[in-house]
Design an enzyme around this catalytic site. Structure first.
Site, mmCIF file in Angstrom:
data_model
loop_
_atom_site.group_PDB
_atom_site.id
_atom_site.type_symbol
_atom_site.label_atom_id
_atom_site.label_comp_id
_atom_site.label_asym_id
_atom_site.label_seq_id
_atom_site.Cartn_x
_atom_site.Cartn_y
_atom_site.Cartn_z
ATOM 1 N N LYS A 22 0.833 -1.208 0.000
ATOM 2 C CA LYS A 22 0.000 0.000 0.000
ATOM 3 C C LYS A 22 0.869 1.261 0.000
ATOM 4 C CE LYS A 22 -1.786 1.688 4.098
ATOM 5 N NZ LYS A 22 -1.587 3.097 4.404
ATOM 6 N N ASN A 23 1.848 1.304 0.895
ATOM 7 C CA ASN A 23 2.613 2.538 1.063
ATOM 8 C C ASN A 23 3.676 2.742 -0.020
ATOM 9 O OD1 ASN A 23 0.996 3.144 3.178
ATOM 10 N ND2 ASN A 23 2.480 2.582 4.774
ATOM 11 N N CYS A 116 -5.858 8.269 8.883
ATOM 12 C CA CYS A 116 -6.079 7.713 10.220
ATOM 13 C C CYS A 116 -5.748 8.748 11.283
ATOM 14 C CB CYS A 116 -5.165 6.506 10.448
ATOM 15 S SG CYS A 116 -5.797 4.971 9.777
ATOM 16 N N ARG A 121 -0.031 14.779 12.816
ATOM 17 C CA ARG A 121 0.352 14.612 11.411
ATOM 18 C C ARG A 121 0.423 15.943 10.634
ATOM 19 N NH1 ARG A 121 -2.086 9.031 9.141
ATOM 20 N NH2 ARG A 121 -0.026 8.921 8.234
ATOM 21 N N ILE A 123 2.197 18.925 8.183
ATOM 22 C CA ILE A 123 2.955 18.776 6.924
ATOM 23 C C ILE A 123 4.033 19.862 6.803
ATOM 24 C CG2 ILE A 123 1.190 17.495 5.634
ATOM 25 C CD1 ILE A 123 0.429 20.135 4.251
ATOM 26 N N ASP A 305 3.944 0.896 12.007
ATOM 27 C CA ASP A 305 2.777 0.237 11.402
ATOM 28 C C ASP A 305 2.598 -1.210 11.870
ATOM 29 O OD1 ASP A 305 2.372 2.576 10.069
ATOM 30 O OD2 ASP A 305 3.136 1.883 8.139
ATOM 31 N N ARG A 397 -8.837 0.135 4.594
ATOM 32 C CA ARG A 397 -7.907 1.118 4.009
ATOM 33 C C ARG A 397 -6.586 0.465 3.642
ATOM 34 N NH1 ARG A 397 -9.254 6.489 6.833
ATOM 35 N NH2 ARG A 397 -7.784 7.281 5.334
HETATM 36 N N1 EPU Z 1 5.766 14.768 10.671
HETATM 37 C C1 EPU Z 1 5.820 16.094 11.000
HETATM 38 N N2 EPU Z 1 5.795 17.014 9.989
HETATM 39 C C2 EPU Z 1 5.743 16.647 8.681
HETATM 40 C C3 EPU Z 1 5.684 15.274 8.345
HETATM 41 C C4 EPU Z 1 5.694 14.350 9.380
HETATM 42 O O1 EPU Z 1 5.886 16.466 12.186
HETATM 43 O O2 EPU Z 1 5.728 17.537 7.803
HETATM 44 C C5 EPU Z 1 5.738 13.776 11.761
HETATM 45 C C6 EPU Z 1 4.403 13.012 11.760
HETATM 46 O O3 EPU Z 1 3.403 13.728 12.443
HETATM 47 C C7 EPU Z 1 4.768 11.723 12.436
HETATM 48 C C8 EPU Z 1 6.216 11.499 11.963
HETATM 49 O O4 EPU Z 1 6.695 12.769 11.512
HETATM 50 O O5 EPU Z 1 4.753 11.891 13.835
HETATM 51 C C9 EPU Z 1 6.352 10.474 10.834
HETATM 52 O O6 EPU Z 1 5.577 10.880 9.727
HETATM 53 P P1 EPU Z 1 5.937 10.506 8.213
HETATM 54 O O7 EPU Z 1 5.842 11.738 7.404
HETATM 55 O O8 EPU Z 1 7.193 9.713 8.173
HETATM 56 O O9 EPU Z 1 4.729 9.537 7.867
HETATM 57 P P2 EPU Z 1 3.695 9.634 6.643
HETATM 58 O O10 EPU Z 1 4.423 9.882 5.390
HETATM 59 O O11 EPU Z 1 2.570 10.497 7.014
HETATM 60 C C10 EPU Z 1 3.912 7.074 6.116
HETATM 61 C C11 EPU Z 1 2.968 5.920 5.998
HETATM 62 C C12 EPU Z 1 2.389 5.597 7.354
HETATM 63 C C13 EPU Z 1 3.553 5.229 8.277
HETATM 64 C C14 EPU Z 1 4.566 6.381 8.332
HETATM 65 C C15 EPU Z 1 5.794 6.066 9.152
HETATM 66 C C16 EPU Z 1 2.074 6.143 3.780
HETATM 67 C C17 EPU Z 1 0.875 6.373 2.931
HETATM 68 N N3 EPU Z 1 1.887 6.257 5.090
HETATM 69 O O12 EPU Z 1 3.150 8.150 6.639
HETATM 70 O O13 EPU Z 1 1.557 4.452 7.175
HETATM 71 O O14 EPU Z 1 3.071 4.973 9.570
HETATM 72 O O15 EPU Z 1 4.990 6.712 6.984
HETATM 73 O O16 EPU Z 1 6.440 4.946 8.663
HETATM 74 O O17 EPU Z 1 3.147 5.843 3.278
HETATM 75 C C18 EPU Z 1 -0.133 2.929 7.748
HETATM 76 O O18 EPU Z 1 0.144 2.292 6.712
HETATM 77 O O19 EPU Z 1 -0.878 2.460 8.651
HETATM 78 C C19 EPU Z 1 0.442 4.254 7.958
HETATM 79 C C20 EPU Z 1 -0.039 5.124 8.834
#
Ligand code: EPU
Length: 419
Positions: A22-23, A116, A121, A123, A305, A397
């Site tokens: 998925k990711n 979720c 979270r 950006i 995850d 999802r």
């Molecule tokens: N973060 C920030 N600011 C940002 C971006 C992230 O503070 O601009 C924080 C987030 O709030 C979080 C941490 O950094 O506390 C990690 O976030 P990251 O950006 O690495 O995660 P993501 O890209 O939002 C992806 C996966 C998630 C997985 C995480 C960590 C996808 C679609 N989602 O999310 O997958 O948990 O990386 O490995 O690739 C899941 O599959 O259940 C899932 C949530």
């Protein structure tokens, strides 16, 4: 509302062929916009998040269709740089469209992404990185308007190795002028996979999976066929479920080299694991025991995850296991539900102490997020009696009909539409 009805106590035995991750598939689908050509993405799971991403691409003008288990995207007719607000709110990964849409159209308008509810979270890391590539970002009426007269290659140090921010920068930088260097990038296998997809289209990217990713922007891209990596979280979930019911499961089409931290913990808990080039086999015949403290970390650390699923397993292990969630602030919603099934888990801040119990008992519980929902299914498979897991749209999802996967391995689990 749909629920899972599970009769606990059946073991899992047999084999299963994994689907694409998925990711990995989600950012690759977003990246298909960049080339303006056709991409065939193979072996994709039919997940609600993927259907939403396909709907967004369609609304932006792409031709999108399934061909068996492949997804075909023709991005030549893209005619919009607005990410539809309603769909944007449905999936977190809609944020991955920023980089590719900027690369293709020079601008993108979007709202805050959904997904979720496992933490704040934000950006901010994505936005800071895109600004370094020359993007102007303004907030207007709750929407983010991002524009770049021209994207310019830059050195981009990330304050945290965010998976999504790394992917967004890689995708935008493919069309930036000159060289981009991403420092402190995420090193997840899905990042390497995105690099491999983009290079299959003709982009020049190296270093994914290491401390620095280099992208030479501006090369012409062409059509491609690409098969994403197998889903290491789907794999880990099935193996953990098998461990919880003392099962024997062979996963085919696997990449055990992406799963070391999880496989090591399963071994430490008493399971036997055989790792081969494209498969992994688990046999759980010895009693389960607690493992050394686990803390979730960016790859190659223990994946956030898999935290909830492994916690469900440790509820049945002899001894006490300490699990710290260091990536997301709010990823313990399954704990209260597991405790209602007879688990003994205490939370102190970011850490859960799981004192193993002899058995769990069936209960009506509610999934609050994707992986927490999978943890409740694992607990239900291992519990005495019947369990009902409500709100399984969260589970849909990220798992392609989890009930079919588990039934194929001998579980008694049924999807039921409840009034
Ligand atoms: N973060 C920030 N600011 C940002 C971006 C992230 O503070 O601009 C924080 C987030 O709030 C979080 C941490 O950094 O506390 C990690 O976030 P990251 O950006 O690495 O995660 P993501 O890209 O939002 C992806 C996966 C998630 C997985 C995480 C960590 C996808 C679609 N989602 O999310 O997958 O948990 O990386 O490995 O690739 C899941 O599959 O259940 C899932 C949530």
């Amino acid at each position: 509302m749909e629920s899972y009805h599970i009769s606990g106590g059946k073991t899992l035995e047999g084999e299963y062929r994994l689907k694409g991750a998925k990711n990995a598939v989600l950012p690759i689908l977003a990246a298909t916009i960049i080339s303006g050509r056709t991409s065939r993405i193979k072996n994709c799971p039919r997940l609600s998040d993927i259907r939403t991403m396909m709907a967004i691409l369609e609304e932006m003008g792409c031709g999108v269709s399934w061909d068996g288990s492949d997804i075909l995207v023709d991005s030549s007719p893209v005619n919009s740089f607005r990410i539809p607000q309603k769909l944007m709110k449905e999936i977190r990964s809609s944020v991955f469209l920023m980089g590719p849409t900027l690369a293709r159209c020079g601008q993108v308008i979007l709202s805050d992404p959904g997904g979720c509810a496992i933490g704040k979270r934000p950006i901010d890391i994505h936005l800071a990185a895109l600004r370094l590539l020359g993007v102007d970002i303004a907030e207007k009426d709750g929407l983010l308007e991002c524009r770049a007269k021209s994207l310019k290659g830059a050195v981009i140090p990330l304050s945290f190795p965010s998976v999504g921010a790394t992917e967004n920068v890689m995708m935008a930088a493919v069309m930036a002028e000159g060289e981009t260097r991403i420092l402190n990038p995420a090193k997840e296998p899905e990042i390497v996979d995105l690099q491999n997809y983009l290079t299959s289209c003709g982009a020049d990217i190296t270093g994914a999976g290491t401390e620095e990713i280099r992208i030479i922007g501006g090369l012409p891209l062409h059509e491609t066929e690409y098969e994403p990596i197998p889903d290491r979280i789907e794999a880990g979930t099935i193996l953990t479920a098998a461990a919880a019911v003392r099962g024997k499961v062979l996963l085919k089409g696997a990449a055990p080299e992406h799963m070391d931290s999880v496989l090591d913990c399963l071994e430490e808990s008493g399971c036997k694991i055989w790792r081969q080039d494209h498969s992994v086999y688990l046999e759980a015949s010895s009693p389960l025991k607690a493992v050394k403290p686990i803390e979730t970390r960016p790859y190659p650390g223990f994946p956030t995850d898999m935290q909830s699923q492994f916690m469900a397993l440790m509820c049945l292990a002899e001894g006490t296991t300490e699990i710290t969630e260091a990536i997301f602030e709010n990823r313990f919603k399954h704990v209260a539900e597991l405790n209602r099934m007879g688990a003994r888990i205490r939370i102190a801040g970011k850490t859960a102490m799981i004192e193993g119990v002899e058995s769990l008992r069936g209960q009506r519980v509610t999934a609050a997020d994707l992986r927490g929902g999978a943890a409740l299914v694992i607990a239900g498979l291992a519990a005495e009696g019947d369990t009902i897991v409500e709100n399984i749209s969260h589970i849909d999802r990220g798992y392609d009909r989890l009930e079919d996967i588990l039934t194929g391995l001998g579980a008694r689990i049924e999807r039921v539409v409840e009034p």
